[in-house]
Design a protein around this motif. Sequence first.
Motif, PDB file in Angstrom:
ATOM      1  N   TYR A  21       0.840  -1.199   0.000  1.00  0.00           N
ATOM      2  CA  TYR A  21       0.000   0.000   0.000  1.00  0.00           C
ATOM      3  C   TYR A  21       0.877   1.253   0.000  1.00  0.00           C
ATOM      4  O   TYR A  21       0.645   2.190  -0.757  1.00  0.00           O
ATOM      5  CB  TYR A  21      -0.916   0.050   1.225  1.00  0.00           C
ATOM      6  N   PHE A  22       1.885   1.250   0.853  1.00  0.00           N
ATOM      7  CA  PHE A  22       2.742   2.427   0.928  1.00  0.00           C
ATOM      8  C   PHE A  22       3.579   2.588  -0.344  1.00  0.00           C
ATOM      9  O   PHE A  22       3.792   3.707  -0.806  1.00  0.00           O
ATOM     10  CB  PHE A  22       3.638   2.397   2.171  1.00  0.00           C
ATOM     11  N   ALA A  23       4.021   1.486  -0.908  1.00  0.00           N
ATOM     12  CA  ALA A  23       4.774   1.552  -2.164  1.00  0.00           C
ATOM     13  C   ALA A  23       3.891   2.114  -3.278  1.00  0.00           C
ATOM     14  O   ALA A  23       4.345   2.943  -4.080  1.00  0.00           O
ATOM     15  CB  ALA A  23       5.304   0.172  -2.547  1.00  0.00           C
ATOM     16  N   THR A  24       2.643   1.686  -3.328  1.00  0.00           N
ATOM     17  CA  THR A  24       1.700   2.200  -4.325  1.00  0.00           C
ATOM     18  C   THR A  24       1.484   3.687  -4.130  1.00  0.00           C
ATOM     19  O   THR A  24       1.504   4.468  -5.096  1.00  0.00           O
ATOM     20  CB  THR A  24       0.359   1.446  -4.237  1.00  0.00           C
ATOM     21  N   LEU A  25       1.287   4.087  -2.886  1.00  0.00           N
ATOM     22  CA  LEU A  25       1.105   5.510  -2.586  1.00  0.00           C
ATOM     23  C   LEU A  25       2.331   6.309  -3.010  1.00  0.00           C
ATOM     24  O   LEU A  25       2.213   7.348  -3.678  1.00  0.00           O
ATOM     25  CB  LEU A  25       0.841   5.706  -1.094  1.00  0.00           C
ATOM     26  N   THR A  26       3.501   5.830  -2.671  1.00  0.00           N
ATOM     27  CA  THR A  26       4.739   6.525  -3.014  1.00  0.00           C
ATOM     28  C   THR A  26       4.888   6.656  -4.528  1.00  0.00           C
ATOM     29  O   THR A  26       5.247   7.721  -5.038  1.00  0.00           O
ATOM     30  CB  THR A  26       5.953   5.786  -2.423  1.00  0.00           C
ATOM     31  N   GLU A  27       4.598   5.593  -5.240  1.00  0.00           N
ATOM     32  CA  GLU A  27       4.678   5.614  -6.699  1.00  0.00           C
ATOM     33  C   GLU A  27       3.750   6.685  -7.280  1.00  0.00           C
ATOM     34  O   GLU A  27       4.144   7.453  -8.162  1.00  0.00           O
ATOM     35  CB  GLU A  27       4.306   4.241  -7.251  1.00  0.00           C
ATOM     36  N   LYS A  28       2.525   6.753  -6.779  1.00  0.00           N
ATOM     37  CA  LYS A  28       1.560   7.740  -7.273  1.00  0.00           C
ATOM     38  C   LYS A  28       2.000   9.164  -6.935  1.00  0.00           C
ATOM     39  O   LYS A  28       1.862  10.075  -7.764  1.00  0.00           O
ATOM     40  CB  LYS A  28       0.172   7.450  -6.707  1.00  0.00           C
ATOM     41  N   LEU A  29       2.527   9.347  -5.736  1.00  0.00           N
ATOM     42  CA  LEU A  29       2.988  10.681  -5.341  1.00  0.00           C
ATOM     43  C   LEU A  29       4.146  11.138  -6.226  1.00  0.00           C
ATOM     44  O   LEU A  29       4.176  12.291  -6.675  1.00  0.00           O
ATOM     45  CB  LEU A  29       3.411  10.683  -3.865  1.00  0.00           C
ATOM     46  N   LEU A  30       5.090  10.264  -6.459  1.00  0.00           N
ATOM     47  CA  LEU A  30       6.234  10.627  -7.296  1.00  0.00           C
ATOM     48  C   LEU A  30       5.808  10.887  -8.738  1.00  0.00           C
ATOM     49  O   LEU A  30       6.326  11.808  -9.377  1.00  0.00           O
ATOM     50  CB  LEU A  30       7.306   9.545  -7.220  1.00  0.00           C
ATOM     51  N   LYS A  31       4.856  10.093  -9.222  1.00  0.00           N
ATOM     52  CA  LYS A  31       4.344  10.297 -10.571  1.00  0.00           C
ATOM     53  C   LYS A  31       3.715  11.685 -10.702  1.00  0.00           C
ATOM     54  O   LYS A  31       3.800  12.328 -11.741  1.00  0.00           O
ATOM     55  CB  LYS A  31       3.317   9.224 -10.912  1.00  0.00           C
ATOM     56  N   ASP A  32       3.103  12.162  -9.611  1.00  0.00           N
ATOM     57  CA  ASP A  32       2.484  13.485  -9.581  1.00  0.00           C
ATOM     58  C   ASP A  32       3.460  14.579  -9.147  1.00  0.00           C
ATOM     59  O   ASP A  32       3.046  15.695  -8.833  1.00  0.00           O
ATOM     60  CB  ASP A  32       1.272  13.484  -8.653  1.00  0.00           C
ATOM     61  N   SER A  33       4.739  14.253  -9.100  1.00  0.00           N
ATOM     62  CA  SER A  33       5.812  15.192  -8.718  1.00  0.00           C
ATOM     63  C   SER A  33       5.655  15.745  -7.310  1.00  0.00           C
ATOM     64  O   SER A  33       6.089  16.855  -7.016  1.00  0.00           O
ATOM     65  CB  SER A  33       5.903  16.340  -9.731  1.00  0.00           C
ATOM     66  N   ARG A  34       5.074  14.960  -6.437  1.00  0.00           N
ATOM     67  CA  ARG A  34       4.917  15.354  -5.033  1.00  0.00           C
ATOM     68  C   ARG A  34       6.057  14.727  -4.234  1.00  0.00           C
ATOM     69  O   ARG A  34       5.849  13.860  -3.397  1.00  0.00           O
ATOM     70  CB  ARG A  34       3.543  14.935  -4.529  1.00  0.00           C
ATOM     71  N   ASP A  36       8.081  15.628  -1.863  1.00  0.00           N
ATOM     72  CA  ASP A  36       8.246  15.783  -0.416  1.00  0.00           C
ATOM     73  C   ASP A  36       7.231  14.974   0.384  1.00  0.00           C
ATOM     74  O   ASP A  36       7.452  14.681   1.563  1.00  0.00           O
ATOM     75  CB  ASP A  36       8.145  17.260  -0.022  1.00  0.00           C
ATOM     76  N   ASP A  37       6.122  14.614  -0.243  1.00  0.00           N
ATOM     77  CA  ASP A  37       5.045  13.960   0.487  1.00  0.00           C
ATOM     78  C   ASP A  37       5.361  12.556   0.995  1.00  0.00           C
ATOM     79  O   ASP A  37       4.932  12.202   2.099  1.00  0.00           O
ATOM     80  CB  ASP A  37       3.774  13.955  -0.351  1.00  0.00           C
TER      81      ASP A  37
END
Length: 64
Positions: A21-34, A36-37
Amino acid sequence: MLKYRSQKEQMMNFVKKHENYFATLTEKLLKDSRIDDPGRATSDLKFRNALYKEYHINREMDLK
């Protein structure tokens, strides 16, 4: 011994799911150029849960 192994396996499955779950979240955040999140999400539970909700990552079934 069998009961212990079963409990240990259940715990390991739980941990693996939540790592995913956290890996998926991280992937989505990075894809959206977020960029720092992900760092903030590691230490701020409210923020992390808000991100899971924002990105529609449903963990409710596993938390019961």
